[in-house]
Every structure is written in C-alpha cells, then in structure tokens.
Design a protein around this motif. Sequence first.
Motif, PDB file in Angstrom:
ATOM      1  N   CYS A  27     -49.604  20.568  55.843  1.00 33.65           N
ATOM      2  CA  CYS A  27     -50.642  21.534  56.236  1.00 33.65           C
ATOM      3  C   CYS A  27     -51.378  21.106  57.500  1.00 33.65           C
ATOM      4  O   CYS A  27     -52.338  21.764  57.905  1.00 33.65           O
ATOM      5  CB  CYS A  27     -51.639  21.721  55.105  1.00 33.65           C
ATOM      6  N   GLU A  70     -59.039  24.490  53.372  1.00 33.02           N
ATOM      7  CA  GLU A  70     -58.656  25.346  52.240  1.00 33.02           C
ATOM      8  C   GLU A  70     -57.154  25.336  52.008  1.00 33.02           C
ATOM      9  O   GLU A  70     -56.691  25.307  50.873  1.00 33.02           O
ATOM     10  CB  GLU A  70     -59.161  26.779  52.444  1.00 33.02           C
ATOM     11  N   GLU A  71     -56.381  25.349  53.088  1.00 30.44           N
ATOM     12  CA  GLU A  71     -54.924  25.320  52.966  1.00 30.44           C
ATOM     13  C   GLU A  71     -54.466  24.012  52.302  1.00 30.44           C
ATOM     14  O   GLU A  71     -53.592  24.021  51.436  1.00 30.44           O
ATOM     15  CB  GLU A  71     -54.285  25.457  54.353  1.00 30.44           C
ATOM     16  N   HIS A  74     -55.403  23.983  48.553  1.00 31.45           N
ATOM     17  CA  HIS A  74     -54.474  24.841  47.806  1.00 31.45           C
ATOM     18  C   HIS A  74     -53.128  24.133  47.607  1.00 31.45           C
ATOM     19  O   HIS A  74     -52.550  24.171  46.520  1.00 31.45           O
ATOM     20  CB  HIS A  74     -54.294  26.171  48.536  1.00 31.45           C
ATOM     21  N   ALA A  75     -52.639  23.472  48.648  1.00 27.67           N
ATOM     22  CA  ALA A  75     -51.368  22.745  48.549  1.00 27.67           C
ATOM     23  C   ALA A  75     -51.473  21.599  47.538  1.00 27.67           C
ATOM     24  O   ALA A  75     -50.533  21.352  46.766  1.00 27.67           O
ATOM     25  CB  ALA A  75     -50.970  22.205  49.922  1.00 27.67           C
ATOM     26  N   TYR A  77     -53.496  21.478  44.930  1.00 28.60           N
ATOM     27  CA  TYR A  77     -53.538  22.095  43.597  1.00 28.60           C
ATOM     28  C   TYR A  77     -52.123  22.387  43.098  1.00 28.60           C
ATOM     29  O   TYR A  77     -51.781  22.130  41.950  1.00 28.60           O
ATOM     30  CB  TYR A  77     -54.371  23.377  43.652  1.00 28.60           C
ATOM     31  N   ASN A  78     -51.290  22.925  43.985  1.00 25.17           N
ATOM     32  CA  ASN A  78     -49.925  23.278  43.606  1.00 25.17           C
ATOM     33  C   ASN A  78     -49.038  22.058  43.371  1.00 25.17           C
ATOM     34  O   ASN A  78     -48.212  22.061  42.467  1.00 25.17           O
ATOM     35  CB  ASN A  78     -49.285  24.183  44.661  1.00 25.17           C
TER      36      ASN A  78
END
Length: 96
Positions: A27, A70-71, A74-75, A77-78
């Motif tokens: 990211c 934020e990106e 999110h990455a 979390y996944n």
Amino acid sequence: MPNSHELILCIVNQGFSDSVMEAAKECGASGGTVLNARGTAKEEAEKLFNIAIEPKKEIVMIVVDKKIKEEILHALYNKVGLNTPGQGIAFSVPVD
C-alpha cells in the motif's frame, strides 16, 4: 502546520510481523520497526472474543503519510486481522 503523518501500530501473534510489513508495503509504506511483546489477556477475554489468545506478540510500528493510512489499515485487517491466524489488531495515532 497540520501533521501529515500517522503512526500505525499493529499487534499480532509472534511470527506474523513479515505479513504485516508485506501488506503495508503493498500500500506504499516504506518500512517499519518490530518489537517483541507479551500479551496479558485473561481467560474472560478469550471467551468474549471466542479466540485462543497467544501470549507471544509482535508490535509493528509504521510511520506513514496520512493519505495512505486507511488503505494500509484495511489491508492489515484483511491479511492479519482478528479472524486470521495472526489475530492482529491495528490502530493509528497522529505524529508530529
């Protein structure tokens, strides 16, 4: 002058810091610092979240531009979130 950077902290089970950095670098993060840690959660927390808590942890600290925070979160979390073997949590704080 508003701060333009954030410190992302990601706490994962031992052995998952490389996965954290892979996700963050994909990211746009350039690097991070890994600290060894030990969790102190009690049995009640395991029951509440319905997960087995591994006491050996790694904390990954990554300073990033606010625009990609934020990106990256999110990455993370996944890739290493609570529902993965890494059982990670991540959050950010502003830095000056």
